[in-house]
Design a protein around this motif. Structure first.
Motif, PDB file in Angstrom:
ATOM      1  N   ARG A 334       5.846 -10.692   7.916  1.00 60.09           N
ATOM      2  CA  ARG A 334       4.396 -10.622   8.064  1.00 60.09           C
ATOM      3  C   ARG A 334       4.056  -9.196   8.480  1.00 60.09           C
ATOM      4  O   ARG A 334       4.264  -8.797   9.622  1.00 60.09           O
ATOM      5  N   VAL A 335       3.569  -8.410   7.528  1.00 61.61           N
ATOM      6  CA  VAL A 335       3.129  -7.053   7.824  1.00 61.61           C
ATOM      7  C   VAL A 335       1.608  -7.057   7.902  1.00 61.61           C
ATOM      8  O   VAL A 335       0.972  -8.107   7.820  1.00 61.61           O
ATOM      9  N   ARG A 336       1.038  -5.894   8.075  1.00 66.84           N
ATOM     10  CA  ARG A 336      -0.395  -5.839   8.381  1.00 66.84           C
ATOM     11  C   ARG A 336      -1.250  -6.492   7.294  1.00 66.84           C
ATOM     12  O   ARG A 336      -2.158  -7.262   7.593  1.00 66.84           O
ATOM     13  N   HIS A 337      -0.946  -6.226   6.026  1.00 66.69           N
ATOM     14  CA  HIS A 337      -1.833  -6.701   4.963  1.00 66.69           C
ATOM     15  C   HIS A 337      -1.169  -7.695   4.022  1.00 66.69           C
ATOM     16  O   HIS A 337      -1.722  -7.992   2.966  1.00 66.69           O
ATOM     17  N   ALA A 338       0.012  -8.229   4.375  1.00 69.61           N
ATOM     18  CA  ALA A 338       0.699  -9.122   3.445  1.00 69.61           C
ATOM     19  C   ALA A 338       1.707  -9.997   4.170  1.00 69.61           C
ATOM     20  O   ALA A 338       2.130  -9.699   5.285  1.00 69.61           O
ATOM     21  N   VAL A 339       2.078 -11.104   3.510  1.00 66.48           N
ATOM     22  CA  VAL A 339       3.219 -11.930   3.891  1.00 66.48           C
ATOM     23  C   VAL A 339       4.111 -11.993   2.666  1.00 66.48           C
ATOM     24  O   VAL A 339       3.661 -12.356   1.577  1.00 66.48           O
ATOM     25  N   LEU A 340       5.381 -11.621   2.822  1.00 64.71           N
ATOM     26  CA  LEU A 340       6.244 -11.525   1.655  1.00 64.71           C
ATOM     27  C   LEU A 340       7.685 -11.807   2.031  1.00 64.71           C
ATOM     28  O   LEU A 340       8.099 -11.621   3.171  1.00 64.71           O
ATOM     29  N   PRO A 341       8.476 -12.294   1.063  1.00 64.50           N
ATOM     30  CA  PRO A 341       9.910 -12.453   1.315  1.00 64.50           C
ATOM     31  C   PRO A 341      10.534 -11.103   1.644  1.00 64.50           C
ATOM     32  O   PRO A 341      10.129 -10.065   1.109  1.00 64.50           O
ATOM     33  N   ALA A 342      11.529 -11.120   2.506  1.00 62.53           N
ATOM     34  CA  ALA A 342      12.109  -9.867   2.984  1.00 62.53           C
ATOM     35  C   ALA A 342      12.800  -9.081   1.890  1.00 62.53           C
ATOM     36  O   ALA A 342      12.980  -7.869   2.006  1.00 62.53           O
ATOM     37  N   ASP A 343      13.218  -9.756   0.812  1.00 63.87           N
ATOM     38  CA  ASP A 343      13.963  -9.057  -0.231  1.00 63.87           C
ATOM     39  C   ASP A 343      13.075  -8.650  -1.411  1.00 63.87           C
ATOM     40  O   ASP A 343      13.575  -8.276  -2.468  1.00 63.87           O
ATOM     41  N   LYS A 344      11.773  -8.711  -1.248  1.00 65.21           N
ATOM     42  CA  LYS A 344      10.873  -8.379  -2.344  1.00 65.21           C
ATOM     43  C   LYS A 344      10.227  -7.019  -2.128  1.00 65.21           C
ATOM     44  O   LYS A 344      10.149  -6.507  -1.025  1.00 65.21           O
ATOM     45  N   HIS A 345       9.725  -6.453  -3.233  1.00 67.06           N
ATOM     46  CA  HIS A 345       8.979  -5.203  -3.144  1.00 67.06           C
ATOM     47  C   HIS A 345       7.567  -5.478  -2.628  1.00 67.06           C
ATOM     48  O   HIS A 345       7.000  -6.540  -2.852  1.00 67.06           O
ATOM     49  N   ARG A 346       7.008  -4.512  -1.944  1.00 68.41           N
ATOM     50  CA  ARG A 346       5.619  -4.590  -1.524  1.00 68.41           C
ATOM     51  C   ARG A 346       4.882  -3.405  -2.105  1.00 68.41           C
ATOM     52  O   ARG A 346       5.354  -2.275  -2.032  1.00 68.41           O
ATOM     53  N   SER A 347       3.733  -3.648  -2.680  1.00 69.51           N
ATOM     54  CA  SER A 347       2.913  -2.561  -3.213  1.00 69.51           C
ATOM     55  C   SER A 347       1.834  -2.206  -2.203  1.00 69.51           C
ATOM     56  O   SER A 347       1.214  -3.083  -1.611  1.00 69.51           O
ATOM     57  N   SER A 348       1.620  -0.931  -2.003  1.00 67.50           N
ATOM     58  CA  SER A 348       0.607  -0.504  -1.043  1.00 67.50           C
ATOM     59  C   SER A 348       0.029   0.833  -1.465  1.00 67.50           C
ATOM     60  O   SER A 348       0.657   1.604  -2.183  1.00 67.50           O
ATOM     61  N   VAL A 349      -1.174   1.086  -1.017  1.00 70.56           N
ATOM     62  CA  VAL A 349      -1.825   2.355  -1.293  1.00 70.56           C
ATOM     63  C   VAL A 349      -1.614   3.319  -0.138  1.00 70.56           C
ATOM     64  O   VAL A 349      -1.468   4.516  -0.331  1.00 70.56           O
ATOM     65  N   GLU A 350      -1.593   2.805   1.064  1.00 77.62           N
ATOM     66  CA  GLU A 350      -1.431   3.663   2.227  1.00 77.62           C
ATOM     67  C   GLU A 350      -0.767   2.892   3.356  1.00 77.62           C
ATOM     68  O   GLU A 350      -0.742   1.678   3.370  1.00 77.62           O
ATOM     69  N   ARG A 351      -0.248   3.621   4.302  1.00 79.87           N
ATOM     70  CA  ARG A 351       0.340   3.012   5.482  1.00 79.87           C
ATOM     71  C   ARG A 351      -0.759   2.373   6.339  1.00 79.87           C
ATOM     72  O   ARG A 351      -1.906   2.836   6.372  1.00 79.87           O
ATOM     73  N   ALA A 352      -0.387   1.322   7.040  1.00 81.03           N
ATOM     74  CA  ALA A 352      -1.356   0.634   7.884  1.00 81.03           C
ATOM     75  C   ALA A 352      -1.620   1.438   9.151  1.00 81.03           C
ATOM     76  O   ALA A 352      -0.701   1.898   9.807  1.00 81.03           O
ATOM     77  N   SER A 353      -2.878   1.616   9.466  1.00 79.50           N
ATOM     78  CA  SER A 353      -3.252   2.268  10.719  1.00 79.50           C
ATOM     79  C   SER A 353      -4.033   1.270  11.564  1.00 79.50           C
ATOM     80  O   SER A 353      -4.458   0.224  11.091  1.00 79.50           O
TER      81      SER A 353
END
Length: 673
Positions: A334-353
């Motif tokens: 569980r990161v700031r803007h998503a919930v994802l399996p640990a072995d998957k890629h995450r797409s993002s535009v910028e780091r969470a502030s």
């Protein structure tokens, strides 16, 4: 006449009682001599009663008064830490592992009045209370687990601690777990071991090796496995409680696709690694580990550590979750803007502030769950706050419920289910804080603009017995403070003044995080390039690369004092015959190790050398080298053996060694503590 008869009868009765008393003692002495046992009354070693002092066991009040024994509060449901709760009848007590005073303390709540304390054999790690009321406490720098029993005279404050078992362990026992009343599990951090000890004997039954820097352990709901969090290495380990204790490492490093905002194209594929695994808790059918995802940057020169160009923030909070009763379901992040399996890629535009009022939790040090409210509590060093998060799977940006300001250095949490209070121990300020949670759940509001922030309902100072050097104490605070604009502290890369095991981008190329504790004294000049004659000078360079706020000379001196004298938590021991043979090889002209590494490898020679790795680098101390993989300035070699093989003739010579001598040399290097 009758009075005289009564007086004579009393005297006769007194004489008879005395004769019986001495006859009983004489019989006891005969029995003791018969079994060659020393029969001498001794107080338990290192145990001292609280104020007022407990009466002696042979007084009539102690022998006839009803005594109350300790019972646990949800101990099998939570991870061990420096703080536990118990009950003495209807009263709640806090059991505290006091690191600075090397003491076990028992205090009556809510006023935190001390009932009893015991001096330990060294610096404590975690404390745990069994269902039978036994207090178990790990002693980190004595390779020991001690047990105590607490009893109090009913309706009084007259309490006493009595020591029981002493269990020898691998190096640096820290975290403890009880799956039932028949086995105690001990996690030894530097010793990299999980051991099962039979109860009540304490005998070591079996053990299994662990990855580096284990910091927390929790028993699964079905009591069929353990989950272990690590401060470095980007893993969480699960251990089956079947014979042999088979382990499985869940690797948490994954790739983070960075998108071009205008073209929606992948323009970067960045590795992310997990660290700061100091705590575990259980919520919503999962074992939860609050951790931090780190992007250390590409292996090229950059403006700072981890490519700080806006909008990139290299560290980001994460909640790692594993299904409590099954290993088939992959871990979730569980990161700031998503919930994802640990072995998957995450797409993002910028780091969470994060907004300034709610800075990110980059040093999670404790966790607990409130099942009634459906929430998770995380104590965050660096920002000295307690966060309450919704336990349901959702992005962290929409999960935060409340925050509380805490005294400096929050490191342990215990929840009292009877009162719905959370008790938090802040070791830097030495305060025990009470947080009234309330029994009604709070629904997160996805559209809210801010999170409510509160003060602790009470914070009680716990007096220190042991004076600390003011510079060292201030340096410890600064070391764990958020100094960089992205929230990072010295402890972000150096947990417990050790190393995160990562290689970071820097203005001078990729550089590995070195260990600090125990290695800095007498090892100047400092830095991989030996560019700083003093620790304070190197700190200035480091803070400049982090973009950190400017510190005055007094603050720099304080941090240098702490870093130079940081605790190692390791005990001394005698070397084995194999290790002594390795020392002879290390010192030999043929191997050539001692040409650069002086005092058996504990000191560098102060020079900078080119050993064929793309530049000229400082000769470091080899102290703790066995626990600080990977190796070389950029971490290019995963093991010591690989390093020797790849640098033959450029950094010593080992090709002439037979296998037995090679293993002896490696054993010696691993013994440098």
């Amino acid at each position: 006449m009758e009075e005289g008869i009564r007086d004579t009868s009393k005297r006769n009765a007194t004489i008879a009682a005395a004769v019986m008393h001495w006859a009983t003692r004489a019989s006891a002495i005969v029995v003791c001599l018969a079994i060659a046992t020393t029969c001498e009354r001794r107080d338990p070693p290192g145990v001292e009663a609280g104020t007022p002092h407990a009466p002696s066991a042979n007084t009539s009040s102690a022998s006839t008064a009803k005594r109350t024994n300790l019972t646990a509060v949800r101990e099998l449901e939570r991870s061990s830490s420096a703080l536990a709760l118990g009950r003495m009848g209807d009263e709640t007590v806090a059991i505290l592992a006091d690191e600075d005073d090397a003491k076990l303390r028992v205090m009556k709540l809510p006023e935190a009045r001390e009932l009893a304390s015991a001096k330990l054999d060294g610096v404590p790690g975690h404390v745990l209370v069994g269902d039978d009321g036994t207090i178990w406490i790990a002693v980190r720098d004595a390779d020991l687990v001690q047990s105590f029993t607490l009893s109090c005279i009913e309706n009084t404050s007259e309490c006493a601690l009595a020591e029981g078992l002493r269990i020898r362990t691998a190096k640096e026992p820290l975290a403890l777990a009880l799956a039932d009343d028949r086995a105690l599990f001990v996690v030894s951090s530097w010793g990299r071991e999980l051991a099962r000890h039979a109860l009540p004997s304490g005998e070591k039954i079996e053990a299994t090796p662990l990855a580096r820097e284990a910091r927390a352990v929790l028993v699964s709901k079905d009591k069929r496995r353990l989950v272990i969090a690590h401060a470095a290495g980007s893993i969480v380990t699960t251990v089956s409680l079947s014979p042999g204790l088979p382990t499985r490492e869940h690797h948490l490093d994954f790739r983070d696709h960075h998108l071009d905002e205008t073209a929606s194209l992948v323009i970067g594929d960045e590795p992310r690694f997990a660290g700061q695994g100091f705590a575990l808790t259980r919520a919503s059918g999962r074992v939860i580990a609050p951790m931090v995802l780190v992007y250390p940057g590409d292996p090229v020169p950059s403006s700072g550590y981890g490519s700080l160009e806006s909008p990139y923030f290299p560290n980001e909070p994460v909640l790692w979750g594993l299904a409590d009763a099954s290993e088939d379901e992959p871990p979730k992040l569980r990161v700031r803007h998503a919930v994802l399996p640990a072995d998957k890629h995450r797409s993002s535009v910028e780091r969470a502030s994060s907004p300034k009022a709610t800075p990110p939790c980059l040093l999670p040090r404790a966790a607990a769950s409130d099942e009634t409210r459906g929430s998770i509590l995380v104590a965050c060093a660096g920002i000295d706050q307690l966060l309450e998060l919704d336990a349901a799977d959702a992005p962290l940006a929409t999960s935060e419920l409340r925050r509380w300001h805490l005294p400096s250095g929050p490191s342990a949490i215990a929840i009292d289910p009877r009162t719905h209070d959370a008790w938090v121990w802040s070791d830097l300020d030495r305060k025990l804080s009470r947080i009234v949670l309330g029994s009604t759940g709070v629904e997160p509001d996805a559209g809210k603009a801010f999170v409510s922030i509160h003060d602790a309902d009470a914070s009680i100072a716990i007096a220190r017995d042991t004076p600390l050097d003011p510079d060292w104490e201030r340096g410890r605070r600064l070391f764990h403070s958020s100094l960089a604009p992205d929230g990072r502290a010295c402890a972000s890369c150096h947990p417990d003044a050790r190393t995160d095991g990562l290689t970071w981008s820097s203005p001078k190329g990729p550089l590995q995080t070195p260990i600090l504790a125990g290695r800095l004294p007498s090892t100047g000049p400092f830095g991989w390039f030996g560019e700083s004659p003093a620790v304070e000078a190197h700190l200035k360079l480091t803070f400049a690369r982090l973009g950190a706020r400017s510190l005055d000379d007094a603050d720099l001196r304080a941090i240098a004092t702490y870093a130079t004298r940081a605790r190692t938590y390791l005990s001394a021991r005698l070397r084995t015959a194999e290790e002594n043979r390795g020392r002879q090889i290390f010192d030999s002209i043929e191997a050539g190790c001692a040409m650069c590494h002086q005092d058996g490898g504990l000191k560098g020679d102060g020079s900078q050398r080119d050993v064929g790795t793309g530049g000229t680098f400082d000769t470091p101390s080899l102290r703790f080298v066995g626990g600080t993989a990977p190796y070389m300035h950029d971490g290019r070699y995963a093991t010591l053996r690989e390093m020797f093989d790849r640098t033959e003739g450029k950094m010593g010579r080992t090709r002439h060694l037979g296998e037995k001598d090679m293993l002896a040399l490696l054993a010696y290097l691993r013994s440098l503590e």
